[in-house]
Design a protein around this motif. Structure first.
Motif, PDB file in Angstrom:
ATOM      1  N   ASN A  69      31.149  -5.025  16.480  1.00 53.24           N
ATOM      2  CA  ASN A  69      30.421  -5.956  15.608  1.00 53.24           C
ATOM      3  C   ASN A  69      30.869  -5.810  14.163  1.00 53.24           C
ATOM      4  O   ASN A  69      31.049  -6.795  13.459  1.00 53.24           O
ATOM      5  N   ARG A  70      31.048  -4.550  13.717  1.00 55.11           N
ATOM      6  CA  ARG A  70      31.520  -4.331  12.341  1.00 55.11           C
ATOM      7  C   ARG A  70      32.926  -4.887  12.166  1.00 55.11           C
ATOM      8  O   ARG A  70      33.256  -5.459  11.122  1.00 55.11           O
ATOM      9  N   LEU A  71      33.776  -4.731  13.177  1.00 56.11           N
ATOM     10  CA  LEU A  71      35.133  -5.271  13.112  1.00 56.11           C
ATOM     11  C   LEU A  71      35.101  -6.796  13.011  1.00 56.11           C
ATOM     12  O   LEU A  71      35.827  -7.387  12.202  1.00 56.11           O
ATOM     13  N   ASN A  72      34.250  -7.433  13.800  1.00 57.84           N
ATOM     14  CA  ASN A  72      34.137  -8.899  13.735  1.00 57.84           C
ATOM     15  C   ASN A  72      33.639  -9.356  12.375  1.00 57.84           C
ATOM     16  O   ASN A  72      34.104 -10.365  11.851  1.00 57.84           O
ATOM     17  N   GLU A  73      32.689  -8.626  11.797  1.00 54.06           N
ATOM     18  CA  GLU A  73      32.195  -8.978  10.469  1.00 54.06           C
ATOM     19  C   GLU A  73      33.311  -8.849   9.430  1.00 54.06           C
ATOM     20  O   GLU A  73      33.462  -9.695   8.547  1.00 54.06           O
ATOM     21  N   GLY A  74      34.117  -7.797   9.547  1.00 56.08           N
ATOM     22  CA  GLY A  74      35.237  -7.615   8.627  1.00 56.08           C
ATOM     23  C   GLY A  74      36.269  -8.719   8.764  1.00 56.08           C
ATOM     24  O   GLY A  74      36.798  -9.219   7.769  1.00 56.08           O
ATOM     25  N   LEU A  75      36.540  -9.123   9.995  1.00 53.13           N
ATOM     26  CA  LEU A  75      37.489 -10.220  10.210  1.00 53.13           C
ATOM     27  C   LEU A  75      36.944 -11.538   9.671  1.00 53.13           C
ATOM     28  O   LEU A  75      37.707 -12.360   9.133  1.00 53.13           O
ATOM     29  N   ASP A  76      35.644 -11.745   9.800  1.00 55.30           N
ATOM     30  CA  ASP A  76      35.044 -12.962   9.232  1.00 55.30           C
ATOM     31  C   ASP A  76      35.176 -12.980   7.714  1.00 55.30           C
ATOM     32  O   ASP A  76      35.482 -14.019   7.118  1.00 55.30           O
ATOM     33  N   GLU A  77      34.951 -11.828   7.078  1.00 55.83           N
ATOM     34  CA  GLU A  77      35.096 -11.755   5.626  1.00 55.83           C
ATOM     35  C   GLU A  77      36.545 -11.988   5.213  1.00 55.83           C
ATOM     36  O   GLU A  77      36.816 -12.682   4.232  1.00 55.83           O
ATOM     37  N   LEU A  78      37.492 -11.414   5.959  1.00 57.93           N
ATOM     38  CA  LEU A  78      38.906 -11.628   5.664  1.00 57.93           C
ATOM     39  C   LEU A  78      39.267 -13.105   5.826  1.00 57.93           C
ATOM     40  O   LEU A  78      40.006 -13.663   5.010  1.00 57.93           O
ATOM     41  N   HIS A  79      38.727 -13.735   6.841  1.00 51.36           N
ATOM     42  CA  HIS A  79      39.000 -15.152   7.072  1.00 51.36           C
ATOM     43  C   HIS A  79      38.457 -15.999   5.923  1.00 51.36           C
ATOM     44  O   HIS A  79      39.094 -16.975   5.501  1.00 51.36           O
ATOM     45  N   GLN A  80      37.299 -15.621   5.373  1.00 47.75           N
ATOM     46  CA  GLN A  80      36.751 -16.362   4.242  1.00 47.75           C
ATOM     47  C   GLN A  80      37.653 -16.250   3.023  1.00 47.75           C
ATOM     48  O   GLN A  80      37.877 -17.228   2.304  1.00 47.75           O
ATOM     49  N   VAL A  81      38.214 -15.069   2.795  1.00 49.90           N
ATOM     50  CA  VAL A  81      39.097 -14.867   1.645  1.00 49.90           C
ATOM     51  C   VAL A  81      40.388 -15.646   1.830  1.00 49.90           C
ATOM     52  O   VAL A  81      40.871 -16.303   0.906  1.00 49.90           O
TER      53      VAL A  81
END
Length: 97
Positions: A69-81
């Motif tokens: 879940n933490r990895l998915n959240e990090g990937l979502d943040e990276l995708h936003q950037v």
């Protein structure tokens, strides 16, 4: 042909059995245990065949899922950037998730 008396008797018997079974079913439902937590059950199953002295060394399934879940959240943040930077750089529009 089936006589009317037999039909009425069969319906009366069915209603009687239903009347007796309904309170018993209601009692069984009211005494039901708390709902199962699937993740907790997976944690138990994962170590069920492992000797007790080695169980603490194994990571729990719940902890591994929390890491995903933490990895998915990090990937979502990276995708936003990258979505913000893509129009400026012109490099990332060709990359689609």
């Amino acid at each position: 042909m089936i006589s009317t008396r037999r039909i009425v008797a069969a319906v009366g018997l069915a209603v009687g059995v239903t009347g007796l079974a309904a309170p018993m079913a209601n009692a069984a439902v009211s005494e039901a245990p708390k709902p199962l937590n699937p993740i907790a059950e997976l944690d138990k199953l994962a170590v069920s065949e492992i000797p007790a002295e080695y169980q603490a060394a194994l990571p729990k399934v719940s902890r591994q899922l929390a890491g995903l879940n933490r990895l998915n959240e990090g990937l979502d943040e990276l995708h936003q950037v990258t979505d913000l930077a893509a129009p400026v750089t012109g490099v990332l529009p060709a990359i689609e998730p």
